[in-house]
Design an enzyme around this catalytic site. Sequence first.
Site, mmCIF file in Angstrom:
data_model
loop_
_atom_site.group_PDB
_atom_site.id
_atom_site.type_symbol
_atom_site.label_atom_id
_atom_site.label_comp_id
_atom_site.label_asym_id
_atom_site.label_seq_id
_atom_site.Cartn_x
_atom_site.Cartn_y
_atom_site.Cartn_z
ATOM 1 N N LYS A 101 0.877 -1.164 0.000
ATOM 2 C CA LYS A 101 0.000 0.000 0.000
ATOM 3 C C LYS A 101 0.918 1.217 0.000
ATOM 4 O O LYS A 101 1.621 1.476 0.972
ATOM 5 C CB LYS A 101 -0.911 0.015 1.223
ATOM 6 C CG LYS A 101 -1.814 1.237 1.274
ATOM 7 C CD LYS A 101 -2.446 1.444 2.632
ATOM 8 C CE LYS A 101 -3.087 2.822 2.690
ATOM 9 N NZ LYS A 101 -3.544 3.162 4.051
ATOM 10 N N GLY A 162 -8.177 9.660 9.304
ATOM 11 C CA GLY A 162 -8.538 9.763 10.713
ATOM 12 C C GLY A 162 -9.624 10.761 11.037
ATOM 13 O O GLY A 162 -9.969 10.937 12.203
ATOM 14 N N ALA A 188 -9.378 5.650 4.123
ATOM 15 C CA ALA A 188 -9.241 6.864 4.944
ATOM 16 C C ALA A 188 -10.539 7.662 5.036
ATOM 17 O O ALA A 188 -11.242 7.850 4.048
ATOM 18 C CB ALA A 188 -8.123 7.764 4.449
ATOM 19 N N GLY A 189 -10.825 8.112 6.259
ATOM 20 C CA GLY A 189 -11.922 9.029 6.496
ATOM 21 C C GLY A 189 -13.231 8.405 6.913
ATOM 22 O O GLY A 189 -14.178 9.114 7.272
ATOM 23 N N ASN A 210 -9.009 2.028 9.807
ATOM 24 C CA ASN A 210 -8.275 1.772 11.040
ATOM 25 C C ASN A 210 -8.857 2.578 12.194
ATOM 26 O O ASN A 210 -9.398 2.030 13.150
ATOM 27 C CB ASN A 210 -6.795 2.084 10.842
ATOM 28 C CG ASN A 210 -5.944 1.796 12.064
ATOM 29 O OD1 ASN A 210 -4.784 2.168 12.106
ATOM 30 N ND2 ASN A 210 -6.456 1.134 13.078
#
Length: 258
Positions: A101, A162, A188-189, A210
């Site tokens: 990645k 995040g 992401a997000g 995550n």
Amino acid sequence: MLANDKLIIRGIEFKSRLWVGTGKYKDFEETAKAIEASGADVVTVAVRRTNIFDKRSENLLDYIDPKRYKILPNTAGCYTMEDALRYARLARETGISDLIKLEVIGDEKTLFPDTCATLKATEILAKEGFIVLPYINDDPVMALRLVDAGASAVMPLAAPIGSGLGIRNPYNLKIILEQAKVPIVVDAGVGTASDVAVAMELGCDAVLLNTAIAGAKEPVAMAEAMKHAVIAGRLAYKAGRIPRKLYATASSPIEGML
């Protein structure tokens, strides 16, 4: 309907369309429990930030079995192309994976990617035989250029890393999905399960997250919620939603009634 609905990237078959990260948990035990609850078979690991090489101390891979999970190394924390290339090569040299990645961050405050450096790094790593999955903005033009450079999948953000804002621009994602012709993994997000469901209903091939799990009040419970959201969203996409209409339509026909 989903039994034969396989996600395959460069000949690698993935059992789950939910991919998860390993950062921000309170300890390795919580990390392992959340990954188990998520049902994911892809676990991404920041090569620069995570202790996965030092066998003399507690190691993330002591809790996550590489025989059970596909370990996806990432170049998180790299702000130059040279650093990203270095850590990608380090991951492969230590036998983790040919998958990478690719992240090349261009701005410290927003953590948005450096698209020019990402494009160059993708081309270099693809020529070296890596299976490159670059992290990018939700930019349809750059997505096409990355595919031309050798990307095996493209990972557009839903919102800043995040942030938990969810999918801010579904229309750009739809364009990417129509044009790119490689698997699209939203990265992401994402903030909660409904965001994951939206991504899957748009037709995205997978979601990587995550913070939405690790930062939740109950990470293990949130991980399970995300698992169900991916399944529900994908099934809804395959089933095909009804068209949107401005006015009401009766659920039961009136023809033939007295």
